[in-house]
Design a protein around this motif. Sequence first.
Motif, PDB file in Angstrom:
ATOM      1  N   LEU A  18       0.031  -9.592   0.605  1.00 31.19           N
ATOM      2  CA  LEU A  18       0.438  -9.200  -0.744  1.00 31.19           C
ATOM      3  C   LEU A  18      -0.737  -8.585  -1.498  1.00 31.19           C
ATOM      4  N   GLN A  19      -1.913  -9.177  -1.333  1.00 30.78           N
ATOM      5  CA  GLN A  19      -3.111  -8.632  -1.987  1.00 30.78           C
ATOM      6  C   GLN A  19      -3.365  -7.202  -1.516  1.00 30.78           C
ATOM      7  N   GLU A  20      -3.261  -6.981  -0.200  1.00 32.39           N
ATOM      8  CA  GLU A  20      -3.532  -5.652   0.352  1.00 32.39           C
ATOM      9  C   GLU A  20      -2.510  -4.631  -0.141  1.00 32.39           C
ATOM     10  N   LYS A  21      -1.230  -5.052  -0.235  1.00 30.67           N
ATOM     11  CA  LYS A  21      -0.190  -4.140  -0.719  1.00 30.67           C
ATOM     12  C   LYS A  21      -0.501  -3.688  -2.148  1.00 30.67           C
ATOM     13  N   LEU A  22      -0.865  -4.645  -2.996  1.00 29.00           N
ATOM     14  CA  LEU A  22      -1.147  -4.316  -4.387  1.00 29.00           C
ATOM     15  C   LEU A  22      -2.408  -3.471  -4.517  1.00 29.00           C
ATOM     16  N   VAL A  23      -3.438  -3.781  -3.733  1.00 30.17           N
ATOM     17  CA  VAL A  23      -4.669  -2.984  -3.769  1.00 30.17           C
ATOM     18  C   VAL A  23      -4.361  -1.538  -3.399  1.00 30.17           C
ATOM     19  N   THR A  24      -3.579  -1.356  -2.321  1.00 32.15           N
ATOM     20  CA  THR A  24      -3.223  -0.010  -1.870  1.00 32.15           C
ATOM     21  C   THR A  24      -2.447   0.737  -2.945  1.00 32.15           C
ATOM     22  N   PHE A  25      -1.500   0.059  -3.576  1.00 30.06           N
ATOM     23  CA  PHE A  25      -0.682   0.719  -4.598  1.00 30.06           C
ATOM     24  C   PHE A  25      -1.511   1.082  -5.820  1.00 30.06           C
ATOM     25  N   TYR A  26      -2.315   0.150  -6.303  1.00 29.08           N
ATOM     26  CA  TYR A  26      -3.115   0.427  -7.498  1.00 29.08           C
ATOM     27  C   TYR A  26      -4.104   1.558  -7.242  1.00 29.08           C
ATOM     28  N   LYS A  27      -4.652   1.613  -6.039  1.00 29.70           N
ATOM     29  CA  LYS A  27      -5.573   2.712  -5.704  1.00 29.70           C
ATOM     30  C   LYS A  27      -4.837   4.045  -5.711  1.00 29.70           C
ATOM     31  N   SER A  28      -3.689   4.085  -5.035  1.00 30.61           N
ATOM     32  CA  SER A  28      -2.948   5.344  -4.919  1.00 30.61           C
ATOM     33  C   SER A  28      -2.423   5.814  -6.264  1.00 30.61           C
ATOM     34  N   SER A  29      -2.082   4.872  -7.143  1.00 25.80           N
ATOM     35  CA  SER A  29      -1.558   5.246  -8.455  1.00 25.80           C
ATOM     36  C   SER A  29      -2.660   5.442  -9.490  1.00 25.80           C
ATOM     37  N   GLY A  30      -3.907   5.131  -9.115  1.00 32.71           N
ATOM     38  CA  GLY A  30      -5.026   5.306 -10.033  1.00 32.71           C
ATOM     39  C   GLY A  30      -5.064   4.289 -11.154  1.00 32.71           C
ATOM     40  N   ASN A  31      -4.404   3.154 -10.959  1.00 28.35           N
ATOM     41  CA  ASN A  31      -4.359   2.112 -11.997  1.00 28.35           C
ATOM     42  C   ASN A  31      -5.582   1.215 -11.847  1.00 28.35           C
TER      43      ASN A  31
END
Length: 583
Positions: free
Chosen positions: A293-306
């Motif tokens: 779950l941590q990795e999924k959120l890290v990947t998403f926040y990086k890709s979205s620039g958040n």
Amino acid sequence: MDYNPGKAKKLDLAHISKYKRGVKEELHSYCGTGVKMEGVLRFRGALRYDGIFKGEILSPDSLIVGKDGRLEANINVGSFFNMGEVTGEINASKKIAIHLGSRLTGDIHTPALVSEEGALFTGKCVMPAVITTDTKAKKGAEKDVPKEILSDTALTDNVFDEKTGSFTVNPNGKTGKGRFFAVTLGLLIVVAAVGYYFFTPKTSMGVSFLSHWMYERAAQDNPARLHAIADVYFTEGSFAQAARVYKRIKEIAPTDPIVAERLAVSLEKSGSMDEASQLYEEALNASPHDKSLQEKLVTFYKSSGNLEKLMLLYEKMIEREPENSSVAKTLFKYYSDSKNNEKALALYKSKIASSPMTAENLATVGALEKQLGKIDDAIKTYTQIVANNPSDKGSILTLAYLHHKLGGEEKALELFTKLAKLDPTHPEADVNNGMAEMAKGKLLPAMEIFNGVLTRSPENPRALLALATAHSRLGDNVKAEKYCRQVLLADADYAPAQNKIARIYMQQKINLDQAEQYSLASLKHEGATLDYNDTLSEIYFLKKDYEKAIGALDVALKQRPYVPRYKDQMRKFIEAKKETQPK
């Protein structure tokens, strides 16, 4: 392990609820939820199993898997009834029944299959024909029937008389033919339906929109049924449909973590990542150590620039794993990149820097302190660096300018002189030479040196302020102020430039209020050169505030009572004060 009840008295299992409608046999044996077995299980009589089993099960009689049963086994029994979760190949000589809420994964072989709505079956079904005694008798009787009676004409144009047991000519000549077509059509429909239902290996819900709609319609607001339907969509890869059903379940049972996670995956797979991230956050709060779950959120926040949420996530990760230096270093980088130096400094000191600090640690801490404007702390850190490595020219230069910025010009000059000895070609060595020329009254040669330094280092504060002093002595206060303001443009709190402007105004006896403000600003740090007090006292004198003039100069005179100018100035201020007092 074998069990045969033989002639033993039947188990009194009245306390066990009826295991399911459609199971008519009397229960002989029961294994409850606390049972966990592995191997080969043989038994006689009806057995209900509510525990965990892995291996192989053999019996000519009935096996009932309760709703809490979890089996991974190849099963060969007479009859099989499933209300739990079973994975494996099932061979049942009599029948198989799968009930509401159950899950069965694997190929099955049985002459009879019963499936309730809401049961989930994934696999292949083989249903061999069963030759009964009646069937055999009828086949035998067919041998004695004349061929003409079994012909197509007989089937279409004749009627079987149940009383006489013989065929007679159809008086209308049409009824038999119509029946033939009707029966044939009915058989084709039945065969197609059975083939569609049992030999579409996708899911137990079938593959058509109509079958899916019928299952959802039947499920209504039943969480167990909806869960089974959503799982089917999920297994099929119909993630948008799965998300829609999981959302409905979440409305009914909002605290189910499995539903939340499945919904998040479905939303992610269907492209709704913003919604998915919110659910991943909820799931992570429920399971804070879940790396996936941590990795999924890290990947998403990086890709979205958040970046804000990304840093918040890493902060929570550090709270959960305070000794994880890798996470700390990653967060430190994000803090630094976003200019969040306050947090970066606190994190570096507490989680990254070693104890005692290495030269690299001290340099990082000193640089952050300098960027944050914590000049006093930075001076302490760089003083330690220079003490540990006296030939570190970069650290000597940084420390010298830190002192110079706060107005500690004498301490700064010591360090600039030390730097010039280590590197005579350094620009600061040339500034030192120019100031020596100016002290001798050689203003033009000095100005030439300072301009040469600015050619190599256009923003050099000492060279700019030295030019300001030279122009002021030549009476060109406009240029003098210009050079001072160039320094303040780069650093608005640069004390020597503030004092220089105050002094220029004071010498011209103009803008005395502004001169006072600049002078006070230059003195706000401890360790400022005592000449700054001399400037402020003279400004107060010009404003005829003799009490303040005496107070400002007294600070310098107490530290250096031997300086003639301070003594002369003090006498002047006292005399002026006396003249204003009544005689």
